[in-house]
Write a protein that holds these residues in place. Structure first.
Motif, PDB file in Angstrom:
ATOM      1  N   LEU A 173      16.340   8.359  32.704  1.00 57.87           N
ATOM      2  CA  LEU A 173      17.262   7.840  31.696  1.00 57.87           C
ATOM      3  C   LEU A 173      16.702   6.580  31.059  1.00 57.87           C
ATOM      4  CD1 LEU A 173      20.623   8.108  33.677  1.00 57.87           C
ATOM      5  CD2 LEU A 173      19.697   9.762  32.051  1.00 57.87           C
ATOM      6  N   THR A 174      17.161   6.297  29.846  1.00 61.41           N
ATOM      7  CA  THR A 174      16.877   4.997  29.226  1.00 61.41           C
ATOM      8  C   THR A 174      18.158   4.272  28.884  1.00 61.41           C
ATOM      9  OG1 THR A 174      16.751   5.972  27.013  1.00 61.41           O
ATOM     10  CG2 THR A 174      14.697   5.778  28.257  1.00 61.41           C
ATOM     11  N   THR A 230      13.516   7.981  42.455  1.00 60.81           N
ATOM     12  CA  THR A 230      12.748   6.957  41.751  1.00 60.81           C
ATOM     13  C   THR A 230      13.626   6.222  40.749  1.00 60.81           C
ATOM     14  OG1 THR A 230      12.018   8.673  40.191  1.00 60.81           O
ATOM     15  CG2 THR A 230      10.552   8.127  42.020  1.00 60.81           C
ATOM     16  N   TYR A 231      13.265   4.997  40.514  1.00 61.63           N
ATOM     17  CA  TYR A 231      13.983   4.122  39.596  1.00 61.63           C
ATOM     18  C   TYR A 231      13.735   4.570  38.162  1.00 61.63           C
ATOM     19  CZ  TYR A 231      15.021  -0.173  37.040  1.00 61.63           C
ATOM     20  OH  TYR A 231      15.512  -1.084  36.164  1.00 61.63           O
ATOM     21  N   PRO A 232      14.755   4.547  37.248  1.00 60.63           N
ATOM     22  CA  PRO A 232      16.119   4.129  37.543  1.00 60.63           C
ATOM     23  C   PRO A 232      17.029   5.326  37.828  1.00 60.63           C
ATOM     24  CG  PRO A 232      15.798   4.215  35.177  1.00 60.63           C
ATOM     25  CD  PRO A 232      14.513   4.686  35.798  1.00 60.63           C
ATOM     26  N   GLU A 263      25.772  -3.909  39.121  1.00 59.31           N
ATOM     27  CA  GLU A 263      26.358  -3.958  37.789  1.00 59.31           C
ATOM     28  C   GLU A 263      25.339  -3.586  36.726  1.00 59.31           C
ATOM     29  OE1 GLU A 263      28.898  -7.023  34.999  1.00 59.31           O
ATOM     30  OE2 GLU A 263      27.828  -7.771  36.730  1.00 59.31           O
ATOM     31  N   VAL A 264      24.107  -3.967  36.916  1.00 64.56           N
ATOM     32  CA  VAL A 264      23.066  -3.702  35.930  1.00 64.56           C
ATOM     33  C   VAL A 264      21.824  -3.203  36.650  1.00 64.56           C
ATOM     34  CG1 VAL A 264      23.922  -5.408  34.302  1.00 64.56           C
ATOM     35  CG2 VAL A 264      22.255  -6.097  36.009  1.00 64.56           C
ATOM     36  N   TRP A 265      20.899  -2.636  35.881  1.00 67.79           N
ATOM     37  CA  TRP A 265      19.664  -2.124  36.460  1.00 67.79           C
ATOM     38  C   TRP A 265      18.765  -3.242  36.960  1.00 67.79           C
ATOM     39  CZ3 TRP A 265      19.807   2.524  37.907  1.00 67.79           C
ATOM     40  CH2 TRP A 265      20.369   3.545  37.144  1.00 67.79           C
ATOM     41  N   GLY A 266      18.733  -4.365  36.275  1.00 65.57           N
ATOM     42  CA  GLY A 266      17.786  -5.405  36.649  1.00 65.57           C
ATOM     43  C   GLY A 266      16.423  -5.109  36.048  1.00 65.57           C
ATOM     44  N   PHE A 267      15.367  -5.296  36.820  1.00 66.29           N
ATOM     45  CA  PHE A 267      14.012  -5.084  36.336  1.00 66.29           C
ATOM     46  C   PHE A 267      13.395  -3.887  37.050  1.00 66.29           C
ATOM     47  CE2 PHE A 267      13.620  -8.924  33.920  1.00 66.29           C
ATOM     48  CZ  PHE A 267      14.536  -9.768  34.526  1.00 66.29           C
ATOM     49  N   PRO A 268      12.509  -3.162  36.375  1.00 65.84           N
ATOM     50  CA  PRO A 268      11.860  -2.040  37.055  1.00 65.84           C
ATOM     51  C   PRO A 268      11.177  -2.459  38.347  1.00 65.84           C
ATOM     52  CG  PRO A 268      11.431  -1.941  34.702  1.00 65.84           C
ATOM     53  CD  PRO A 268      12.115  -3.258  34.958  1.00 65.84           C
TER      54      PRO A 268
END
Length: 863
Positions: A673-674, A704-706, A721-726
């Motif tokens: 996803l993006t 695997t992320y995300p 709450e949020v993805w953060g950083f890869p």
């Protein structure tokens, strides 16, 4: 040695007169003489590491800040002794301590709550708790410790600042006509809790017992309306044991509790020990330091003792925000003192006896606890994590025949629960690690299917309405920092921000929550209150055209995909497509709900603004040459298409085409996803309900992320709450129900397929329309609805489906069969049309009255 003098307020009544439950009791206040000794100063120095960028402080200003902070973080102890000639037949206690209180009667704690009372707009309304007590004849003594709690926060950080002095009101009715009330005969003093700052922690010195008593005084100019606190209390609901303990530095012990949680540590210390207790979500060295520093604006590299921040195994500093703006300060040149808080730190000193300690007046989100000051680790069982949240009753149980999906569903439910701390507000600053909850999550259906949230939501509406009536303010919504421009507009229109009615939530959920209040519980009154409270939001948000760009862009997309530029410009400076389309989406939901409830006045007020907003979206973002809002190769197309569908910007006949495009984009993006936190959930729901449920399953359960499931490897079992950083998934917000927890919505919407209807609110009428994929062997769901227990339990073996449902008395269920025609199915081994309890047979569904039904059919349509 410097002393800080602070004041508190208390009100107590024993045996109120009939018709006046508080009798002649008075608000009283007093001063606690608290030494600012080396122990307290060390706590202050550890709490504040460095100033924020561009806010350099002189030594004078830094000391001024510490002094003002000290004044605003001192708890006070109120004492009253009284005598009973005979045992009390009945004794009912009413108590309200503001910010937070802890009451003892004859050295025994009253109640098992934590962080009481639940937060309100303190100037206008406050909640009180009630307890039944046993009182024998003889001498008795109240000791009530009141800490500032949330009293000293500024609306500029979307909380209100009221006064620096703690307040408390207490009423005990013993029924013999001899009331004991709060008056100047009370004493006020200090106790072992030397400092208690909600966002920083506590300084607890057991070597300094309660004392320094002086007479209380009557307090004037404080008289909020008191309402009974019907919310489930906040309490330590469960204890977690550490799964590992390490010593990264001599005398530094780090305890790992295996997953993110919200609460405080309980530590059993030996005699004559002095330790610091710190909390964090991450260990230094786990992830690159640079992204975290960039995200949280951390400007320091070392701890106060000189240890490098990135020393492996030590706790990663946790940013709690700049506290200077939340304190009433003396005038100072330039910008006032703003310092950065280093997470939570509790300084604790035991006396000549062992000490069983946990902080009384704060909590935080954490996975790791660091204890410094002991030469040896504490024995097994001496360190626990107390998980603190509102004790909400469970109403739903979900079992999915896919372990990864089950893990995501459980994590989403847990994340919601960990964010119910009786505070219907968004988390201030960057503290989104379980600091406090908001009612934004009530827009997500799975929040209602997991726990009984009705009391939380309806009480929030009631308190906000009371605040509006008491203040006389025409506006009753204050907004989060992410919607700062409309917030400023409201302040300009209505003068003092502190006089606004009190309801903080994320504005992009105003459309769904009132609809859920009505459809899930039939609560028309609370739903209408929400509509009234929120109507002005849309007027402020849209009156100047497009919504301003959200401050916290990470809520939208970790790729910044929604920051679409207006035509021809490189990047937007003040607006973005995501905020605009989200506002349109929720605005339309708002209008639909208003019309449903017969509030055409509100619908007519908001609808013209939405027409204007839609025109502005087309003018600034639509490419007339291609007819597209997102070009084919745009990284943002996945999220934009989701918004185009949800906000009804495209026609119904275009929906399936856009969904097909999103699946194509997922494949092009290496099957990932993006979308960001706001739209991952809606996208998964669209996929699951429109022919791509296997894609929804795949994207939810990827290793695997995300993906939500991949996030669990970092959090240990909660949804961020949020993805953060890869490189550092979810580092920004590791225990937060809002945002990505919505990725579990589709499980209820598709695999269970349950939905209340507005025709029969409160589940008097509901739908069951499961999507049954070949890849999921079973899905069992039970839900204690307001109408009674609903059960939907299906199993499939690749050929046949066995589906058992239970419908409560007085309810009607619309049953949508997942495959084939109605006549392809049997109910209780009987053709559908011949079944007792079938009230209506339509082309695409059958209505069933209350009862239990065994439904059987084929996985594929009949020939």
């Amino acid at each position: 040695m410097k002393r800080i003098i602070t004041a508190g307020i208390v009100l107590l009544l024993l045996n109120s007169a009939p018709g006046d439950e508080w009798g002649d009791a008075q608000w009283i206040t007093g001063c606690a003489d608290i030494p600012r000794d080396a122990f307290v100063s060390s706590w202050e120095d550890s709490a504040f590491l460095n100033q924020l960028p561009n806010k350099q402080l002189s030594d004078e200003h830094r000391e001024l800040f510490k002094e003002r902070f000290a004044e605003a973080s001192v708890p006070v102890v109120f004492r009253k002794r009284f005598h009973l000639d005979r045992p009390a037949v009945s004794a009912q206690l009413k108590i309200c301590g503001l910010g937070y209180y802890q009451a003892e009667l004859d050295d025994k704690k009253i109640g098992n709550h934590a962080l009481a009372p639940n937060v309100t707009h303190y100037d206008t309304v406050a909640r009180y708790q009630e307890f039944d007590l046993d009182l024998a004849a003889g001498e008795h003594e109240f000791r009530i410790t009141v800490a500032p709690g949330r009293l000293n926060e500024a609306l500029g950080s979307h909380h209100s600042i009221y006064r620096q002095t703690p307040v408390l009101k207490l009423c005990l009715d013993i029924g013999d006509g001899s009331p004991v009330i709060s008056d100047p005969s009370w004493l006020v003093g200090s106790g072992p809790i030397r400092r208690a700052a909600f966002w920083v922690g506590e300084a607890y010195d057991a070597t300094r017992p309660t004392g320094n008593w002086r007479s209380a005084e009557v307090a004037a100019d404080f008289n909020p309306k008191l309402v009974s606190d019907s919310l489930p209390p906040q309490r330590a609901v469960r204890c977690l044991k550490p799964v590992a303990v390490n010593e990264p530095q001599p005398g530094v012990w780090v305890y790992d509790f295996g997953r993110m949680t919200v609460g405080k540590a309980r530590v059993k210390l030996p005699a004559n020990a002095e330790v610091s207790i710190r909390y964090s979500d991450l260990l230094a060295g786990d992830y690159p330091a640079k992204p975290l520093k960039a995200q949280t604006r951390v400007t320091f590299d070392k701890y106060p003792d000189g240890t490098d921040v990135d020393h492996p195994g030590m706790l990663r500093p946790k940013w709690r925000g700049s506290l200077g703006g939340r304190l009433r300060q003396k005038p100072a040149p330039g910008r006032g003192p703003w310092l950065m808080a280093w997470g939570f730190c509790d300084f604790v000193k035991s006396a000549d006896e062992p000490l069983d300690y946990h902080a009384s007046f704060d909590y935080t989100g954490f996975r790791y606890v660091e204890i410094t000051g002991l030469s040896e680790p504490l024995p097994e069982g001496a360190v626990e994590a107390l998980e603190i949240h509102n004790d909400l009753p469970m109403v739903g149980k979900l079992q999915v025949g896919n372990p990864k999906l089950q893990a995501v569903a459980d994590a989403a439910a847990l994340s919601i629960l960990l964010n119910t701390q009786g505070t219907y507000q968004d988390n201030p600053g960057a503290e989104r690690c379980g600091g406090n909850s908001n009612i934004s999550y009530l827009s997500y259906p799975h929040a209602w299917y997991a726990f009984d949230n009705h009391g939380m939501a309806s009480k929030a509406m009631e308190d906000a309405s009371v605040a509006r009536e008491a203040s006389g303010a025409p506006v009753t919504v204050t907004l989060t920092r992410r919607n700062i421009e409309p917030y400023k507009t409201m302040v300009k229109k209505n003068g003092s921000a502190q006089k606004l009615g009190y309801l903080t939530t994320d504005g992009f959920h105003y459309g769904m929550t009132p609809l859920n209040l009505y459809s899930f519980y039939g609560d028309r009154e609370s739903a209408e209150r929400y509509l009234d409270l929120c109507a002005f939001y849309f007027e402020c948000l849209l009156s100047d055209g497009l919504p301003r760009k959200r401050v916290a862009a990470d809520h939208m997309d970790f790729t910044a995909a929604y920051d679409l530029s207006p035509k021809g410009s490189p990047r937007p400076t003040d607006v973005d497509f995501g905020s605009s389309a989200m506002a349109l989406w929720q605005g339309k939901q708002f209008v639909k709900t208003a019309e449903l409830l017969g509030r055409d006045d509100l619908a007519q007020k908001v609808e013209p603004l939405l027409v204007h907003l839609r025109a502005e979206i087309d003018r600034q973002f639509l490419n007339p040459a291609t007819g597209l809002y997102a070009e084919e190769n745009s990284a943002s197309r996945m999220g934009i298409n989701t918004l185009l569908i949800c906000a009804e910007i495209v026609s119904e006949d275009q929906v399936q085409t856009l969904i097909d495009e999103m699946v194509e984009d997922i494949r092009k993006n290496n099957n990932h996803l993006t979308t960001g936190s706001r739209l991952t959930g809606p996208l998964l729901s669209l996929l699951a309900r429109n022919g791509y449920i296997d894609v929804a399953i795949e994207q939810t359960t990827r290793d695997t992320y995300p993906s939500p499931y991949a996030m669990l490897s970092v959090t240990g079992g909660t949804i961020a709450e949020v993805w953060g950083f890869p490189e550092m998934p979810a580092a920004a917000s590791l225990v937060q129900a809002e945002g990505l927890a919505a990725s579990a919505n589709w499980i209820y919407e598709a695999l269970v397929g349950i939905e209340p209807t507005v025709e029969g609110p409160g589940f008097k009428r509901f739908r069951l329309a499961p999507v049954i994929p070949f890849s999921i062997p079973s899905c069992s769901f039970s839900f204690a609805s307001p109408q009674g227990l609903i059960v939907s339990d299906w199993k499939q073996d690749g050929k046949q489906i066995a589906w058992n449902i239970s419908i409560p008395v007085g309810a009607v269920a619309e049953i949508h069969f997942p495959f084939g025609e109605v006549h392809d199915w049997t109910v209780n081994r009987t053709p559908v049309s011949q079944v007792t309890g079938v009230t209506d047979v339509c082309d695409d569904y059958v209505c069933f009255a209350s009862g239990h039904y065994e439904i059987e059919g084929c996985m594929a349509p009949a020939e």
